[in-house]
Design a protein around this motif. Structure first.
Motif, mmCIF file in Angstrom:
data_model
loop_
_atom_site.group_PDB
_atom_site.id
_atom_site.type_symbol
_atom_site.label_atom_id
_atom_site.label_comp_id
_atom_site.label_asym_id
_atom_site.label_seq_id
_atom_site.Cartn_x
_atom_site.Cartn_y
_atom_site.Cartn_z
ATOM 1 N N VAL A 112 17.864 -10.084 69.930
ATOM 2 C CA VAL A 112 18.668 -11.140 69.306
ATOM 3 C C VAL A 112 17.767 -12.168 68.612
ATOM 4 C CG1 VAL A 112 20.201 -13.095 69.807
ATOM 5 C CG2 VAL A 112 20.680 -10.844 70.769
ATOM 6 N N ALA A 113 16.675 -12.564 69.264
ATOM 7 C CA ALA A 113 15.744 -13.517 68.648
ATOM 8 C C ALA A 113 15.092 -12.916 67.398
ATOM 9 C CB ALA A 113 14.676 -13.943 69.645
ATOM 10 N N ALA A 114 14.744 -11.632 67.453
ATOM 11 C CA ALA A 114 14.147 -10.968 66.292
ATOM 12 C C ALA A 114 15.155 -10.886 65.145
ATOM 13 C CB ALA A 114 13.647 -9.581 66.672
ATOM 14 N N ALA A 115 16.410 -10.580 65.454
ATOM 15 C CA ALA A 115 17.444 -10.515 64.410
ATOM 16 C C ALA A 115 17.626 -11.885 63.762
ATOM 17 C CB ALA A 115 18.761 -10.028 65.001
ATOM 18 N N GLU A 116 17.618 -12.921 64.559
ATOM 19 C CA GLU A 116 17.744 -14.273 64.014
ATOM 20 C C GLU A 116 16.580 -14.599 63.087
ATOM 21 O OE1 GLU A 116 17.352 -18.567 66.020
ATOM 22 O OE2 GLU A 116 19.026 -17.367 66.787
ATOM 23 N N ARG A 117 15.382 -14.182 63.481
ATOM 24 C CA ARG A 117 14.196 -14.449 62.653
ATOM 25 C C ARG A 117 14.266 -13.673 61.337
ATOM 26 N NH1 ARG A 117 11.059 -18.108 60.961
ATOM 27 N NH2 ARG A 117 8.877 -17.589 60.869
ATOM 28 N N VAL A 118 14.748 -12.432 61.371
ATOM 29 C CA VAL A 118 14.901 -11.638 60.145
ATOM 30 C C VAL A 118 15.921 -12.291 59.224
ATOM 31 C CG1 VAL A 118 15.716 -9.423 59.223
ATOM 32 C CG2 VAL A 118 14.187 -9.459 61.200
ATOM 33 N N GLU A 119 17.050 -12.706 59.778
ATOM 34 C CA GLU A 119 18.090 -13.334 58.965
ATOM 35 C C GLU A 119 17.605 -14.642 58.340
ATOM 36 O OE1 GLU A 119 21.626 -11.527 61.784
ATOM 37 O OE2 GLU A 119 21.146 -13.666 61.897
ATOM 38 N N ASN A 120 16.831 -15.413 59.080
ATOM 39 C CA ASN A 120 16.320 -16.681 58.556
ATOM 40 C C ASN A 120 15.197 -16.494 57.540
ATOM 41 O OD1 ASN A 120 18.106 -18.187 60.057
ATOM 42 N ND2 ASN A 120 16.694 -18.444 61.768
ATOM 43 N N ALA A 121 14.583 -15.317 57.497
ATOM 44 C CA ALA A 121 13.499 -15.063 56.547
ATOM 45 C C ALA A 121 14.019 -14.877 55.123
ATOM 46 C CB ALA A 121 12.701 -13.833 56.969
ATOM 47 N N VAL A 122 15.286 -14.533 54.979
ATOM 48 C CA VAL A 122 15.873 -14.323 53.654
ATOM 49 C C VAL A 122 16.256 -15.678 53.080
ATOM 50 C CG1 VAL A 122 17.753 -13.257 52.358
ATOM 51 C CG2 VAL A 122 16.738 -12.054 54.309
ATOM 52 N N PRO A 123 15.637 -16.066 51.949
ATOM 53 C CA PRO A 123 15.964 -17.364 51.360
ATOM 54 C C PRO A 123 17.414 -17.399 50.878
ATOM 55 C CG PRO A 123 14.246 -16.246 50.089
ATOM 56 C CD PRO A 123 14.631 -15.345 51.205
ATOM 57 N N ALA B 147 17.451 2.346 80.976
ATOM 58 C CA ALA B 147 18.286 1.185 81.305
ATOM 59 C C ALA B 147 18.036 0.007 80.372
ATOM 60 C CB ALA B 147 18.039 0.755 82.747
ATOM 61 N N VAL B 148 16.900 0.008 79.684
ATOM 62 C CA VAL B 148 16.554 -1.086 78.773
ATOM 63 C C VAL B 148 16.967 -0.663 77.367
ATOM 64 C CG1 VAL B 148 14.710 -2.543 77.888
ATOM 65 C CG2 VAL B 148 14.636 -1.750 80.256
ATOM 66 N N ASP B 149 18.103 -1.202 76.931
ATOM 67 C CA ASP B 149 18.673 -0.811 75.644
ATOM 68 C C ASP B 149 19.287 -2.050 75.011
ATOM 69 O OD1 ASP B 149 19.626 0.827 73.572
ATOM 70 O OD2 ASP B 149 21.555 1.071 74.571
ATOM 71 N N ALA B 150 19.023 -2.274 73.730
ATOM 72 C CA ALA B 150 19.586 -3.440 73.063
ATOM 73 C C ALA B 150 19.753 -3.150 71.576
ATOM 74 C CB ALA B 150 18.692 -4.660 73.267
ATOM 75 N N ARG B 151 20.768 -3.783 70.992
ATOM 76 C CA ARG B 151 21.057 -3.668 69.556
ATOM 77 C C ARG B 151 21.559 -5.012 69.055
ATOM 78 N NH1 ARG B 151 22.103 1.336 67.367
ATOM 79 N NH2 ARG B 151 21.650 3.032 68.770
ATOM 80 N N ALA B 152 21.249 -5.302 67.803
ATOM 81 C CA ALA B 152 21.775 -6.514 67.170
ATOM 82 C C ALA B 152 22.005 -6.228 65.693
ATOM 83 C CB ALA B 152 20.821 -7.687 67.348
ATOM 84 N N ARG B 153 23.232 -6.396 65.253
ATOM 85 C CA ARG B 153 23.596 -6.203 63.849
ATOM 86 C C ARG B 153 23.068 -7.374 63.035
ATOM 87 N NH1 ARG B 153 24.812 -2.666 60.148
ATOM 88 N NH2 ARG B 153 26.442 -3.243 58.715
#
Length: 156
Positions: free
Chosen positions: A54-65, A105-111
């Motif tokens: 989730v933190a990585a997805a937020e960082r990717v989204e914020n990188a787009v001007p 057991a360690v699985d995660a996804r974020a659109r």
């Protein structure tokens, strides 16, 4: 002649006490490491994985001007070096960040919520690398790439 074995009784009693304590410690260790500890590690690993993605997805989204068209930016992304004691990978699949971890057991996804002008999102990060997001674009559209800082050469 009467034999007196009373002197052996304290030693036998102590030996039985030690045996019972060792049996208790053995049963508790087996119970914890056979069930509770691995389950706890899986639960904590899944939580850390969710938060990292989730933190990585937020960082990717914020990188787009927001409005720029002619752009080339590089933004660092902080990722945990390991989850549940293992290295992992985060990759893009259909505009979704997906955590790939050796433990099932360690699985995660974020659109990813990206603007329509972003035409492509691809790449992957390994937890052992310094992760960066590279956003490039011109009037025709923008692209987002997940890569390692080392892959950029001398560029910062």
């Amino acid at each position: 002649m009467i034999s007196d074995d009373r002197a052996v009784t304290p030693a036998v009693g102590k030996a039985l006490e030690v045996g019972i304590v060792l049996l208790f410690v053995g049963v508790m260790t087996t119970a914890l490491y056979g069930g509770a500890v691995p389950d706890y590690r899986d639960a904590v690993g899944a939580e850390v994985g969710d938060r990292a993605v989730v933190a990585a997805a937020e960082r990717v989204e914020n990188a787009v001007p927001p409005a720029a068209r002619d752009v080339r930016t590089v933004h660092g992304v902080d990722l945990p070096r390991s989850i549940r004691g293992e290295n992992y990978r985060i990759a893009v699949e259909n505009r979704t960040l997906v955590l790939d971890h050796p433990a099932a057991a360690v699985d995660a996804r974020a659109r990813l919520a990206l603007p329509d002008r972003v035409e492509s999102v691809d790449g992957a990060w390994r937890s052992s690398d310094d992760a960066v997001v590279v956003v490039t674009g011109d009037r025709g559209g923008m692209s987002v790439e997940l890569t390692a800082r080392a892959e950029l050469g001398g560029e910062r």
